[in-house]
Design a protein around this motif. Structure first.
Motif, PDB file in Angstrom:
ATOM      1  N   PHE A   1       0.703  18.113   2.086  1.00 50.70           N
ATOM      2  CA  PHE A   1       1.869  17.942   1.299  1.00 50.70           C
ATOM      3  C   PHE A   1       1.137  17.230   0.107  1.00 50.70           C
ATOM      4  O   PHE A   1       1.477  17.724  -1.165  1.00 50.70           O
ATOM      5  N   VAL A   2       0.135  16.236   0.207  1.00 49.91           N
ATOM      6  CA  VAL A   2      -0.382  15.516  -0.949  1.00 49.91           C
ATOM      7  C   VAL A   2      -1.122  16.611  -1.739  1.00 49.91           C
ATOM      8  O   VAL A   2      -1.168  16.726  -2.931  1.00 49.91           O
ATOM      9  N   VAL A   3      -1.921  17.423  -0.943  1.00 46.86           N
ATOM     10  CA  VAL A   3      -2.808  18.456  -1.865  1.00 46.86           C
ATOM     11  C   VAL A   3      -1.779  19.362  -2.546  1.00 46.86           C
ATOM     12  O   VAL A   3      -2.294  19.612  -3.577  1.00 46.86           O
ATOM     13  N   CYS A   4      -0.944  19.999  -1.915  1.00 49.62           N
ATOM     14  CA  CYS A   4       0.235  20.603  -2.618  1.00 49.62           C
ATOM     15  C   CYS A   4       0.781  20.291  -3.845  1.00 49.62           C
ATOM     16  O   CYS A   4       0.996  20.700  -4.827  1.00 49.62           O
ATOM     17  N   SER A   5       1.065  18.727  -3.662  1.00 50.00           N
ATOM     18  CA  SER A   5       1.627  18.109  -4.971  1.00 50.00           C
ATOM     19  C   SER A   5       0.441  17.763  -5.869  1.00 50.00           C
ATOM     20  O   SER A   5       0.895  17.938  -7.193  1.00 50.00           O
ATOM     21  N   LEU A   6      -0.760  17.821  -5.456  1.00 48.69           N
ATOM     22  CA  LEU A   6      -1.823  17.767  -6.764  1.00 48.69           C
ATOM     23  C   LEU A   6      -1.995  19.327  -7.321  1.00 48.69           C
ATOM     24  O   LEU A   6      -2.371  19.124  -8.415  1.00 48.69           O
ATOM     25  N   LEU A   7      -1.855  20.295  -6.570  1.00 47.44           N
ATOM     26  CA  LEU A   7      -2.056  21.425  -7.104  1.00 47.44           C
ATOM     27  C   LEU A   7      -0.770  21.781  -8.137  1.00 47.44           C
ATOM     28  O   LEU A   7      -0.979  22.184  -9.078  1.00 47.44           O
ATOM     29  N   ASP A   8       0.371  21.244  -7.594  1.00 48.34           N
ATOM     30  CA  ASP A   8       1.489  21.648  -8.481  1.00 48.34           C
ATOM     31  C   ASP A   8       1.429  20.831  -9.835  1.00 48.34           C
ATOM     32  O   ASP A   8       1.526  21.151 -10.964  1.00 48.34           O
ATOM     33  N   MET A   9       0.779  19.477  -9.778  1.00 47.10           N
ATOM     34  CA  MET A   9       0.856  18.565 -10.644  1.00 47.10           C
ATOM     35  C   MET A   9      -0.338  19.150 -11.730  1.00 47.10           C
ATOM     36  O   MET A   9       0.111  19.225 -12.830  1.00 47.10           O
TER      37      MET A   9
ATOM     38  N   SER B   1       0.859  -1.072   0.053  1.00 45.75           N
ATOM     39  CA  SER B   1       0.059  -0.057  -0.058  1.00 45.75           C
ATOM     40  C   SER B   1       0.938   1.378   0.088  1.00 45.75           C
ATOM     41  O   SER B   1       1.938   1.413   0.786  1.00 45.75           O
ATOM     42  N   PRO B   2       0.585   2.274  -0.998  1.00 44.33           N
ATOM     43  CA  PRO B   2       1.486   3.515  -1.013  1.00 44.33           C
ATOM     44  C   PRO B   2       1.070   4.132   0.302  1.00 44.33           C
ATOM     45  O   PRO B   2       0.098   4.319   0.801  1.00 44.33           O
ATOM     46  N   THR B   3       1.914   5.083   0.756  1.00 45.41           N
ATOM     47  CA  THR B   3       1.934   6.033   1.687  1.00 45.41           C
ATOM     48  C   THR B   3       1.506   7.438   1.238  1.00 45.41           C
ATOM     49  O   THR B   3       1.650   7.721  -0.098  1.00 45.41           O
ATOM     50  N   ASP B   4       1.486   8.485   2.159  1.00 45.94           N
ATOM     51  CA  ASP B   4       1.186   9.699   1.596  1.00 45.94           C
ATOM     52  C   ASP B   4       2.504  10.336   1.004  1.00 45.94           C
ATOM     53  O   ASP B   4       2.476  11.138   0.011  1.00 45.94           O
ATOM     54  N   HIS B   5       3.702   9.846   1.516  1.00 46.87           N
ATOM     55  CA  HIS B   5       4.932  10.175   0.843  1.00 46.87           C
ATOM     56  C   HIS B   5       5.045   9.667  -0.544  1.00 46.87           C
ATOM     57  O   HIS B   5       5.644  10.368  -1.534  1.00 46.87           O
ATOM     58  N   THR B   6       4.395   8.338  -0.669  1.00 47.21           N
ATOM     59  CA  THR B   6       4.544   7.790  -2.107  1.00 47.21           C
ATOM     60  C   THR B   6       3.839   8.526  -2.882  1.00 47.21           C
ATOM     61  O   THR B   6       4.396   8.980  -4.102  1.00 47.21           O
ATOM     62  N   LEU B   7       2.758   8.932  -2.669  1.00 47.74           N
ATOM     63  CA  LEU B   7       1.857   9.717  -3.272  1.00 47.74           C
ATOM     64  C   LEU B   7       2.271  11.077  -3.736  1.00 47.74           C
ATOM     65  O   LEU B   7       2.155  11.482  -4.912  1.00 47.74           O
ATOM     66  N   THR B   8       3.004  11.750  -2.851  1.00 45.31           N
ATOM     67  CA  THR B   8       3.762  13.009  -3.298  1.00 45.31           C
ATOM     68  C   THR B   8       4.743  12.703  -4.042  1.00 45.31           C
ATOM     69  O   THR B   8       4.908  13.641  -5.127  1.00 45.31           O
ATOM     70  N   SER B   9       5.607  11.952  -4.153  1.00 48.81           N
ATOM     71  CA  SER B   9       6.698  11.594  -5.050  1.00 48.81           C
ATOM     72  C   SER B   9       6.180  11.406  -6.550  1.00 48.81           C
ATOM     73  O   SER B   9       6.548  11.859  -7.498  1.00 48.81           O
ATOM     74  N   VAL B  10       5.122  10.509  -6.535  1.00 50.59           N
ATOM     75  CA  VAL B  10       4.675  10.200  -7.877  1.00 50.59           C
ATOM     76  C   VAL B  10       3.781  11.319  -8.620  1.00 50.59           C
ATOM     77  O   VAL B  10       3.987  11.511  -9.718  1.00 50.59           O
ATOM     78  N   LEU B  11       3.089  12.152  -7.686  1.00 47.41           N
ATOM     79  CA  LEU B  11       2.451  13.238  -8.301  1.00 47.41           C
ATOM     80  C   LEU B  11       3.402  14.235  -8.720  1.00 47.41           C
ATOM     81  O   LEU B  11       3.393  14.762  -9.934  1.00 47.41           O
ATOM     82  N   ASN B  12       4.450  14.168  -8.088  1.00 43.11           N
ATOM     83  CA  ASN B  12       5.541  15.264  -8.608  1.00 43.11           C
ATOM     84  C   ASN B  12       6.118  14.763 -10.036  1.00 43.11           C
ATOM     85  O   ASN B  12       6.500  15.537 -10.651  1.00 43.11           O
ATOM     86  N   ALA B  13       6.323  13.129 -10.008  1.00 44.84           N
ATOM     87  CA  ALA B  13       6.806  12.760 -11.223  1.00 44.84           C
ATOM     88  C   ALA B  13       6.015  13.165 -12.447  1.00 44.84           C
ATOM     89  O   ALA B  13       6.254  13.464 -13.634  1.00 44.84           O
ATOM     90  N   CYS B  14       4.440  12.812 -12.352  1.00 43.77           N
ATOM     91  CA  CYS B  14       3.515  13.335 -13.112  1.00 43.77           C
ATOM     92  C   CYS B  14       3.276  14.551 -13.760  1.00 43.77           C
ATOM     93  O   CYS B  14       3.318  15.078 -14.899  1.00 43.77           O
ATOM     94  N   GLY B  15       3.642  15.584 -12.662  1.00 44.58           N
ATOM     95  CA  GLY B  15       3.857  17.016 -13.128  1.00 44.58           C
ATOM     96  C   GLY B  15       5.022  17.394 -13.914  1.00 44.58           C
ATOM     97  O   GLY B  15       4.758  18.063 -14.907  1.00 44.58           O
ATOM     98  N   CYS B  16       6.142  16.727 -13.503  1.00 40.64           N
ATOM     99  CA  CYS B  16       7.548  16.855 -14.481  1.00 40.64           C
ATOM    100  C   CYS B  16       7.367  16.309 -15.973  1.00 40.64           C
ATOM    101  O   CYS B  16       7.743  16.828 -16.904  1.00 40.64           O
ATOM    102  N   LEU B  17       6.394  15.194 -15.824  1.00 41.48           N
ATOM    103  CA  LEU B  17       6.444  14.540 -17.148  1.00 41.48           C
ATOM    104  C   LEU B  17       4.875  15.190 -17.821  1.00 41.48           C
ATOM    105  O   LEU B  17       4.937  15.117 -19.052  1.00 41.48           O
ATOM    106  N   THR B  18       4.116  15.862 -17.312  1.00 44.60           N
ATOM    107  CA  THR B  18       2.963  16.358 -17.732  1.00 44.60           C
ATOM    108  C   THR B  18       2.045  15.313 -18.407  1.00 44.60           C
ATOM    109  O   THR B  18       1.413  15.766 -19.374  1.00 44.60           O
ATOM    110  N   VAL B  19       1.919  14.373 -17.509  1.00 41.19           N
ATOM    111  CA  VAL B  19       0.943  13.471 -18.154  1.00 41.19           C
ATOM    112  C   VAL B  19      -0.228  13.553 -17.196  1.00 41.19           C
ATOM    113  O   VAL B  19      -0.376  13.160 -16.067  1.00 41.19           O
TER     114      VAL B  19
END
Length: 508
Positions: free
Chosen positions: A251-259, A212-230
């Motif tokens: 932190f997860v919500v901030c990553s969502l906004l950034d993505m 199961s992913p944690t909040d930290h996992t979700l933050t990292s993967v969302l950042n990756a999606c933002g960088c790839l613009t997918v």
């Protein structure tokens, strides 16, 4: 407890100190420390270890060192606590020295000690970082701690922060038993080093392993999606965030906004921002930066002004960086100067190099290249490569050949192998009709064998990513693409001619 007449015990005091450390309640921790001295337990090993941990986590590292130095005996917990405290408070060198002191005692370091001291390596000087990291890694293998999840994840994290992502990946794939912590470290490492595709693939592998992913996992993967613009994958992750109930994590919500912002869907980001009940300065700054990155500077400033009217909102350095970025992208020079001055006058914040960089770039974009150069010389920081590049780009746009030459050679001196300054200077000479100088700069490029690398672009259509290079004809629909580009060029030229004709009619 005291009001009920019950006596303090070393166990209750230890629990109380641990609670203070978790909540960062330094004031109550100091009172408990006074109580420990009062009842004569100041030499208790467990209480002193808890005190070291408390002061370290509350950023009172001087107090932590004082307690540790007055302890008559030390164990693994107390040594690990002081090493961890020094590392977390930015005293990496002292943490390493303390570890060396521990090695000459009878107390042997455990896996938590090694995990802590390895995490100190990225805070050291450049020449010591990787050398000490590899030395500690070898030490860990030799002593049999290489199977510890904490040690493996700390080592992966250390290599990733040092930019040695290949070593981190090698360690990850050689680990036979992987848990959430190890996966999180590797996904985060890929994301930090802009290996977005690898981060997403590893996340899929993690899910397939029933972890199961944690909040930290979700933050990292969302950042990756933002960088790839997918955007589509980002939306799927948003659904997973909702399903897991992680929308309350700032932190997860901030990553969502950034993505969403990086994927060009700033309206979805703003909707999410408005739906969030508890907003703080981090979330607000992310939204301002989202508007800024999408070129909607006026909306970013409008949001900032509305936040200033709210009680208790105090902008910090990062928030002002977002505001000045918004001014920069919208070309609002006067507003940027006003906010820059407000930082020190109204909010007592000394402008940092990022704030100067925004203002310098804005001056340069508006044609005030001399003003931009004067600000670079006057600021209390050394001008970096990005600032000089910004100034050179402005010289190209405004055909400032003399200053452009000075700036280009400054960049060439800083990075002789980079072709960009040569190419930009050549464009400046061509635009201003300096053909002799143009020939000279081209000869220099040939003599030094400096060549400009090809640029790449990508776009996502129907869940598929299409990659293009300059002059690329490999795409199966390249004929249609170039045909459409030719049509767009004709449309833009027609619009330009129509605009000039309208201006001529108005003047007449």
């Amino acid at each position: 407890m005291c009001s009920l007449g019950a006596k303090w015990t070393k166990y209750s005091l230890c629990s109380a100190l641990n609670s203070c450390a978790k909540t960062h309640n330094l004031f109550l921790g100091l009172q408990i420390h006074a109580q420990i001295v009062k009842i004569g337990l100041e030499e208790n090993l467990f209480l002193n270890s808890s005190l070291v941990d408390l002061y370290s986590k509350c950023n009172a590292i001087v107090n932590a060192k004082r307690v540790f130095s007055h302890m008559k005996t030390h164990d693994q917990v107390s040594w690990t606590s002081i090493i961890s405290g020094l590392s977390q408070n930015g005293h990496g060198n002292e943490a390493i020295l303390m570890f060396k002191n521990m090695l000459v005692t009878q107390v042997r370091p455990n896996c938590f000690t090694y995990a802590t001291v390895i995490s100190s390596c990225p805070t050291l000087k450049d020449e010591l970082q990787i050398r000490l990291a590899t030395l500690l890694h070898a030490h860990v293998i030799k002593l049999g701690f290489s199977f510890s999840s904490f040690v493996i994840s700390s080592t992966i994290d250390c290599y990733s922060k040092l930019g040695r992502i290949q070593e981190a990946a090698l360690l990850f794939y050689e680990t036979s038993v992987k848990d959430n912590i190890i996966y999180n470290s590797m996904i985060s490492g890929y994301s930090q080093n802009l290996y977005g595709e690898e981060a997403l693939k590893l996340f899929v592998e993690m899910r397939a392993s029933n972890l199961s992913p944690t909040d930290h996992t979700l933050t990292s993967v969302l950042n990756a999606c933002g960088c790839l613009t997918v955007l589509e994958q980002g939306r799927q992750l948003h659904s997973l965030v909702t399903k897991m109930g992680s929308e309350s994590n700032v932190f997860v919500v901030c990553s969502l906004l950034d993505m969403y912002s990086k994927c060009g869907s700033v309206n979805e980001a703003f909707y999410l921002f408005n739906q969030t009940v508890e907003k703080n300065s981090v979330l607000s700054t992310s939204m301002i930066m989202g508007f800024a990155q999408c070129g909607r500077g006026s909306e970013a400033l409008k949001l900032f002004e509305s936040l200033l009217s709210e009680e208790g909102f105090l902008p910090d350095h990062i928030c002002f960086t977002a505001v000045l970025t918004a001014c920069n992208h919208a070309g609002l020079l006067n507003e940027a100067v006003e906010y820059f001055n407000k930082m020190s006058c109204e909010y007592k914040l000394d402008p940092q190099i990022d704030h100067y960089a925004c203002l310098i770039d804005l001056y340069a974009r508006n044609g005030n290249v001399e003003k931009a150069k004067q600000l670079m010389e006057k600021m209390p920081y050394e001008s970096n490569y990005v600032m000089w590049c910004s100034l050179l780009g402005a010289c190209k746009v405004h055909e400032e050949a003399k200053l452009g030459k000075e700036v280009a050679y400054q960049l060439i001196e800083m990075d002789p192998s980079n072709a960009a300054p040569y190419v930009t200077l050549a464009h400046i000479y061509a635009r201003t009709g300096l053909w002799t100088e143009l020939g000279e700069i081209r000869r220099q490029m040939q003599q030094k064998r400096v060549r400009k690398s090809a640029g790449w672009s990508w776009i996502e259509i129907d869940k598929k990513t299409h990659v293009f290079s300059v002059g690329d004809a490999a795409h199966p629909k390249s004929c249609e693409i170039y045909s459409k580009l030719d049509q767009l060029n004709l449309d833009m030229k027609a619009a330009e001619h129509a605009s000039k004709a309208l201006e001529y009619d108005v003047e007449c």
